[in-house]
Design an enzyme around this catalytic site. Structure first.
Site, PDB file in Angstrom:
ATOM      1  N   ASN A 174      -7.483  -1.865  -0.225  1.00 41.82           N
ATOM      2  CA  ASN A 174      -7.546  -3.300  -0.484  1.00 41.82           C
ATOM      3  C   ASN A 174      -6.132  -3.779  -0.804  1.00 41.82           C
ATOM      4  O   ASN A 174      -5.699  -3.758  -1.956  1.00 41.82           O
ATOM      5  CB  ASN A 174      -8.510  -3.588  -1.627  1.00 41.82           C
ATOM      6  CG  ASN A 174      -9.943  -3.320  -1.241  1.00 41.82           C
ATOM      7  OD1 ASN A 174     -10.561  -4.084  -0.508  1.00 41.82           O
ATOM      8  ND2 ASN A 174     -10.476  -2.193  -1.719  1.00 41.82           N
ATOM      9  N   GLU A 175      -5.439  -4.170   0.230  1.00 42.75           N
ATOM     10  CA  GLU A 175      -4.037  -4.538   0.137  1.00 42.75           C
ATOM     11  C   GLU A 175      -3.883  -5.924  -0.497  1.00 42.75           C
ATOM     12  O   GLU A 175      -4.863  -6.641  -0.706  1.00 42.75           O
ATOM     13  CB  GLU A 175      -3.404  -4.517   1.536  1.00 42.75           C
ATOM     14  CG  GLU A 175      -3.523  -3.179   2.254  1.00 42.75           C
ATOM     15  CD  GLU A 175      -2.580  -2.113   1.708  1.00 42.75           C
ATOM     16  OE1 GLU A 175      -2.025  -2.290   0.607  1.00 42.75           O
ATOM     17  OE2 GLU A 175      -2.389  -1.077   2.380  1.00 42.75           O
TER      18      GLU A 175
END
Length: 636
Positions: A174-175
């Site tokens: 989850n950037e």
């Protein structure tokens, strides 16, 4: 002959298991003296949960992470399974993520990594193991991700989710930009994430651009979350996630909204938290000499004044009124810390009387990169300096350098009529391997040995530039390193025996050890732990010597930590740079993947040493061209 219980060889020291929660954080943060102790604590939490559920006849659903951070956790769980009978037969697992596309048999596959690192050594039924499938056709990915979510719900939800944190603040993949309600999906990797992974893939160009990952919303549905972070390179992002505001730019910050989420940190990863870096800001403190030194140095640098120029108003205006009231006035505090820092300056690091000095270098270049100037000074002052290279460092040599040396040996033997037939056969075998080698594939034994020889010859040349002859070099080639890959095995019993034997043979008056604990792949940490265990053993037998810690290529000691600095003149620094330059084949894939925009080691070493000198100058201390810093290890 040194003898210890073989079952204890790979175990962390557990005699200092003290831990404490950090006050005034937005997420509970539990800090341990070492990463091994933190990993053991999380393993015990999992053990307790599994045993409780097994007794009740319920499954235990675990969310698992990959990477270097949870390796110690998995090793401890394996030990609990084998030695304490921990039964995993009712455990159900869901992994966070997988690169996409990625075949399960690929060397970089998280499915393969989990099997080799954990699943193959415990009794979790294969049908209970769930890992995102990197082979799903692109048009089916969305439906597959929906089914993955459904499988988690059918299992009853995740009881305990294990997380790591990336330098960009990502959890799973989850950037930055991931939303609070994101679900399992195909995500695009952030450039920072791809650069950090480049070492594992032997070049950033080989790192996939996408990955399947649980979403932030999926993770937050776990009943309990344990997020682990170790090393100084994680400290800045840990501080932002734990103390900053919730932001889509740092996915880990969403854990602030979770009812039962805890950060498990070693001291290095916690070092940027306010209660540790500036504890006087969050409440009353016990003003020990060490804390006074930290506070006064911080104030001096904050206000841009030398230590002897600080006044009472500087303390009052920067939340240090209590220190001023209890230990002041300002000129007394400034003078006290000035005198301590002045005492760290040392031109004879091993004393006036000539003796034997032993320097432990985790890789074949850490010695000259980190303390090349001090090495030269020790030799010039008549000390007999030995350097022990603890690992071969062969995985850091690029294939094209190995090819060049293979060609040289072939031509050399042909020129001097030395057994050309055998040489050509070996050359052809290694060339065939290099031509068919895929990115990230482990090297053949032949190629690893060539790269080992390259590093050894460069180490001899670099040491000689510092005045250390080849006969005073020890190439230990410790066993834990001999995996042929970046991932390393635990320290081996015989590795510790070899270190003890070396200490007893040389009987040094002074020992230097790499204190760089931010090494991304853990080699420095493993080497330091092995040396410390060995030092404790020989000291218990009556052998006495000082142990000093130097820093590696990534970090310098904080000014309040430094206990000794060795001044370097311009010519000293040039000689150090020359020694570093002898390591021409060494490439740091972790810091400079692919070689793009590379700042060579000698440039970083120069910058670091000159910055330390400028820092001393800023504090109003004597001005030097460059300084190398050290901290004494006292066995704690």
């Amino acid at each position: 002959m040194y003898s210890i219980d073989e079952s204890q060889a790979a175990k962390p020291d557990t005699n200092l298991m003290s831990s404490h929660y950090i006050p005034h954080t937005r997420i509970p943060a539990l800090v341990f003296p070492t990463s091994q102790q933190a990993s053991r604590h999380v393993a015990l939490l999992i053990e307790s949960l599994i045993r409780q559920n097994n007794t009740a006849g319920r499954p235990t659903v675990l969310g698992l992470a990959t990477g270097s951070t949870p390796v110690g956790l998995f090793r401890e769980l394996i030990r609990l399974h084998k030695e304490a009978g921990l039964d995993f037969s009712r455990v159900v697992t869901f992994n966070l993520d997988e690169y996409y596309p990625m075949k399960p048999e690929d060397a970089h596959s998280y499915r393969r990594w989990m099997a080799e690192t954990f699943f193959n050594q415990v009794n979790i039924p294969p049908k209970n193991i769930h890992i995102p499938d990197g082979t799903i056709p692109h048009q089916d990915v969305e439906d597959y991700c929906t089914r993955y979510e459904q499988m988690i719900r059918r299992a009853g939800g995740i009881d305990l989710q294990i997380l790591g944190i990336g330098r960009s603040g990502h959890i799973g993949f989850n950037e930055p930009g991931s939303t609070r309600h994101s679900r399992t999906r195909l995500a695009t990797l952030d450039p920072v994430t791809r650069r950090d992974a480049a070492g594992d893939f032997f070049g950033e160009e080989n790192v996939p651009h996408q990955a399947l990952t649980m979403g932030v919303g999926t993770i937050l549905e776990a009943r309990k979350i344990a997020i682990m972070a170790f090393g100084e390179h994680k400290a800045p992002i840990v501080q932002k996630a734990v103390e900053g505001t919730i932001s889509e730019g740092i996915a880990a910050s969403f854990l602030q909204e979770h009812a039962d989420s805890t950060f498990f940190l070693d001291q290095a990863a916690a070092s940027q938290l306010t209660a540790i870096r500036r504890p006087w800001v969050v409440g009353a403190v016990n003003w020990t000499p060490a804390l006074i030194r930290r506070a006064v140095i911080w104030l001096s640098l904050k206000v841009g004044k030398g230590l002897l120029k600080l006044n009472d108003d500087d303390f009052r205006e920067h939340e240090l009124y209590d220190l001023l009231r209890d230990r002041g006035p300002a000129h007394v505090l400034g003078r006290t810390v000035f005198d301590v820092m002045l005492g760290t300056i040392c031109t004879q690091p091993a004393g006036a009387e000539a003796g034997t000095v032993l320097v432990f270098s985790p890789h074949p270049d850490d010695d000259v990169i980190s303390m090349g100037g001090t090495l030269t000074r020790l030799v010039e002052q008549g000390h007999r300096v030995h350097v022990a290279y603890m690992t071969s460092g062969n995985i850091a040599v690029f294939d094209h350098d190995a090819r060049r040396f293979i060609d040289f040996v072939s031509e050399f033997n042909r020129f001097f009529h030395i057994d050309p037939d055998q040489t050509e056969g070996l050359r052809a075998r290694m060339y065939d391997f290099l031509c068919s080698k895929t990115p990230g594939q482990p090297d053949s034994d032949d190629l690893l040995n060539v790269k080992k020889l390259i590093r050894a010859t460069e180490a001899r040349a670099a040491a000689l530039a510092c005045g250390i002859p080849p006969e005073q070099l020890e190439f230990m080639d410790l066993r834990f390193y001999r995996t042929g890959t970046i991932a390393k095995a635990p320290i081996h019993l015989q590795d510790i025996c070899d270190i003890v034997a070396l200490l007893e043979r040389l009987r040094p008056s002074q020992v230097y050890v790499a204190g760089e604990m931010s090494d991304p792949h853990g080699t420095h940490r493993v080497c330091a732990d092995a040396v410390f265990k060995s030092v404790r053993e020989v000291k218990s037998r009556g052998q006495q010597f000082e142990v000093w810690l130097y820093r590696g290529a990534w970090e310098e000691w904080e000014p309040h930590e430094i206990e000794r600095v060795v001044p370097l003149s311009p010519s000293d620094l040039e000689r150090k740079k020359l020694a570093i330059f002898r390591h021409q084949s060494q490439k740091d894939r972790a810091m400079f993947p692919g070689g793009a925009d590379r700042r060579e080691f000698w440039q970083r070493a120069e910058d670091r040493n000159r910055c330390t000198a400028k820092l001393y100058d800023s504090l109003g201390l004597p001005e030097f061209y460059a300084l190398e810093g050290f901290v004494q290890w006292r066995g704690d």
